[in-house]
Write an enzyme that holds these catalytic residues in place. Sequence first.
Site, PDB file in Angstrom:
ATOM      1  N   THR A 136       0.350   5.374  12.945  1.00 42.18           N
ATOM      2  CA  THR A 136       0.134   5.408  14.398  1.00 42.18           C
ATOM      3  C   THR A 136       0.667   4.096  14.957  1.00 42.18           C
ATOM      4  OG1 THR A 136      -1.873   6.712  14.111  1.00 42.18           O
ATOM      5  CG2 THR A 136      -1.576   5.615  16.236  1.00 42.18           C
ATOM      6  N   LYS A 172      -0.083  11.715  20.082  1.00 39.52           N
ATOM      7  CA  LYS A 172      -1.225  11.114  19.366  1.00 39.52           C
ATOM      8  C   LYS A 172      -2.059  10.224  20.309  1.00 39.52           C
ATOM      9  CE  LYS A 172      -3.567   9.136  15.924  1.00 39.52           C
ATOM     10  NZ  LYS A 172      -4.482   9.801  15.039  1.00 39.52           N
ATOM     11  N   LYS A 206      -7.642   0.536  18.547  1.00 41.50           N
ATOM     12  CA  LYS A 206      -6.191   0.397  18.346  1.00 41.50           C
ATOM     13  C   LYS A 206      -5.445   1.458  19.159  1.00 41.50           C
ATOM     14  CE  LYS A 206      -2.548   1.279  15.012  1.00 41.50           C
ATOM     15  NZ  LYS A 206      -2.109   1.652  13.675  1.00 41.50           N
TER      16      LYS A 206
HETATM   17  P1  NAD Z   1      -4.547   0.837   5.479  1.00 41.62           P
HETATM   18  O1  NAD Z   1      -4.617  -0.543   5.990  1.00 41.62           O
HETATM   19  O2  NAD Z   1      -5.608   1.333   4.555  1.00 41.62           O
HETATM   20  O3  NAD Z   1      -3.124   1.085   4.760  1.00 41.62           O
HETATM   21  C1  NAD Z   1      -1.921   0.508   5.173  1.00 41.62           C
HETATM   22  C2  NAD Z   1      -1.252  -0.038   3.933  1.00 41.62           C
HETATM   23  O4  NAD Z   1       0.061  -0.499   4.244  1.00 41.62           O
HETATM   24  C3  NAD Z   1      -1.984  -1.224   3.320  1.00 41.62           C
HETATM   25  O5  NAD Z   1      -2.426  -0.880   2.005  1.00 41.62           O
HETATM   26  C4  NAD Z   1      -0.956  -2.350   3.307  1.00 41.62           C
HETATM   27  O6  NAD Z   1      -1.025  -3.179   2.150  1.00 41.62           O
HETATM   28  C5  NAD Z   1       0.332  -1.562   3.349  1.00 41.62           C
HETATM   29  N1  NAD Z   1       1.485  -2.319   3.833  1.00 41.62           N
HETATM   30  C6  NAD Z   1       1.585  -3.099   4.944  1.00 41.62           C
HETATM   31  N2  NAD Z   1       2.827  -3.617   5.039  1.00 41.62           N
HETATM   32  C7  NAD Z   1       3.527  -3.135   3.990  1.00 41.62           C
HETATM   33  C8  NAD Z   1       4.855  -3.317   3.528  1.00 41.62           C
HETATM   34  N3  NAD Z   1       5.718  -4.097   4.185  1.00 41.62           N
HETATM   35  N4  NAD Z   1       5.236  -2.676   2.393  1.00 41.62           N
HETATM   36  C9  NAD Z   1       4.367  -1.899   1.707  1.00 41.62           C
HETATM   37  N5  NAD Z   1       3.084  -1.695   2.092  1.00 41.62           N
HETATM   38  C10 NAD Z   1       2.675  -2.323   3.209  1.00 41.62           C
HETATM   39  O7  NAD Z   1      -4.457   1.772   6.771  1.00 41.62           O
HETATM   40  P2  NAD Z   1      -4.704   3.363   6.837  1.00 41.62           P
HETATM   41  O8  NAD Z   1      -6.126   3.619   7.218  1.00 41.62           O
HETATM   42  O9  NAD Z   1      -4.122   3.995   5.620  1.00 41.62           O
HETATM   43  O10 NAD Z   1      -3.820   3.714   8.110  1.00 41.62           O
HETATM   44  C11 NAD Z   1      -2.399   3.785   8.047  1.00 41.62           C
HETATM   45  C12 NAD Z   1      -1.888   4.267   9.386  1.00 41.62           C
HETATM   46  O11 NAD Z   1      -2.454   5.553   9.673  1.00 41.62           O
HETATM   47  C13 NAD Z   1      -2.268   3.348  10.556  1.00 41.62           C
HETATM   48  O12 NAD Z   1      -1.177   3.278  11.435  1.00 41.62           O
HETATM   49  C14 NAD Z   1      -3.466   4.055  11.178  1.00 41.62           C
HETATM   50  O13 NAD Z   1      -3.607   3.766  12.547  1.00 41.62           O
HETATM   51  C15 NAD Z   1      -3.111   5.516  10.934  1.00 41.62           C
HETATM   52  N6  NAD Z   1      -4.261   6.431  10.893  1.00 41.62           N
HETATM   53  C16 NAD Z   1      -5.372   6.104  10.166  1.00 41.62           C
HETATM   54  C17 NAD Z   1      -6.445   6.994  10.138  1.00 41.62           C
HETATM   55  C18 NAD Z   1      -7.692   6.678   9.348  1.00 41.62           C
HETATM   56  O14 NAD Z   1      -8.696   7.378   9.530  1.00 41.62           O
HETATM   57  N7  NAD Z   1      -7.674   5.685   8.466  1.00 41.62           N
HETATM   58  C19 NAD Z   1      -6.386   8.212  10.851  1.00 41.62           C
HETATM   59  C20 NAD Z   1      -5.210   8.527  11.546  1.00 41.62           C
HETATM   60  C21 NAD Z   1      -4.165   7.618  11.563  1.00 41.62           C
END
Ligand code: NAD
Length: 306
Positions: A93, A168, A243
Amino acid sequence: MASIAVIGLGNMGGPMAANLARAGLVVHGFDLVAELREAAAGNGVVVAACATAAAGAADIVLTMLPAGRDVLGVWGEAIPAAKPDALFIDCSTIDVESARQAHAMASTAAIRSLDAPVSGGTAGAKAATLTFMCGGEASAFDAAKPILEKMGRKIVHCGGPGAGQAAKICNNMILGATMIVTAEAFVLAERLGLSHQALFDVAANSSGQSWSLTVNCPVPGLVPTSAANRDYKPGFAASLMLKDLKLAQDAASACGASTPLGSAAAQLYGLYNAWGEGGADFSGIIHLIRGTAEGRETWRGSAPKT
Ligand code: NAD
């Protein structure tokens, strides 16, 4: 069978990669965090040395990262290493502007691309029941759909580049505002001597009905799926709601749209997060509305944590 790179193996990307491996795809994965790489390896993911190596080995490159700058950084390095007929899909997102920049970067290199943010949370990621909101050319959508179907139940083509992110943030602005007003209605009912059950029985069957009422009701005991029944354990964390509301406000400012309720919702979730409640489910905002959060007198009078 196509091979896919999943970059970002966190709360969402980890289970999504595991589902792709379970479906029989060769999955090359990378995350900056070593423990997440190890966990992914345990789920059948071939761990790469870096994001660029993962991308170069795959037909499809999927990113699931925190923010727009992360996506632009990874795509900027991965696109030059990609196979000529690769397809890039970003499921994070992020802001609409960064999503459009990522598409432009791919298009300049003649690479197909899709923005495909999700709803359904970590439970949907684990159960492969996510909804994908997609923006991009029809040919990119058609190529991505069979892959997205291995991680989700509903795959919607919303329009051109950035349309998935637009859908979204519009959806989540509705969600944030309806959750707040639903919480307000329950607090008002309490003060008027109206029972939670009576309000629910009326509103759930009339024009006050919404997902915030009938699926994630902010008071416990009325709906089995409510985070309120689990002491507001998420679910969908208040930090993520903030966010998304900020992304909606940024987009509204950029295009000159008037969103007074979206703006108020962003401010209230900002206050709730400042109280240190960002890890709670977003329905916990009822505590702030009611003014009875533990250790706090009223939300109007209390100072947020700094
Ligand atoms: P998270 O922080 O658990 O996972 C993101 C991962 O990306 C981390 O593990 C981080 O180490 C990795 N990362 C960052 N920079 C990187 C790079 N350069 N190379 C490789 N890895 C890298 O977050 P999440 O909860 O998995 O969410 C991910 C996305 O999905 C976000 O944009 C969030 O807004 C969206 N989202 C999350 C949810 C939820 O319920 N968690 C629901 C819908 C959407």
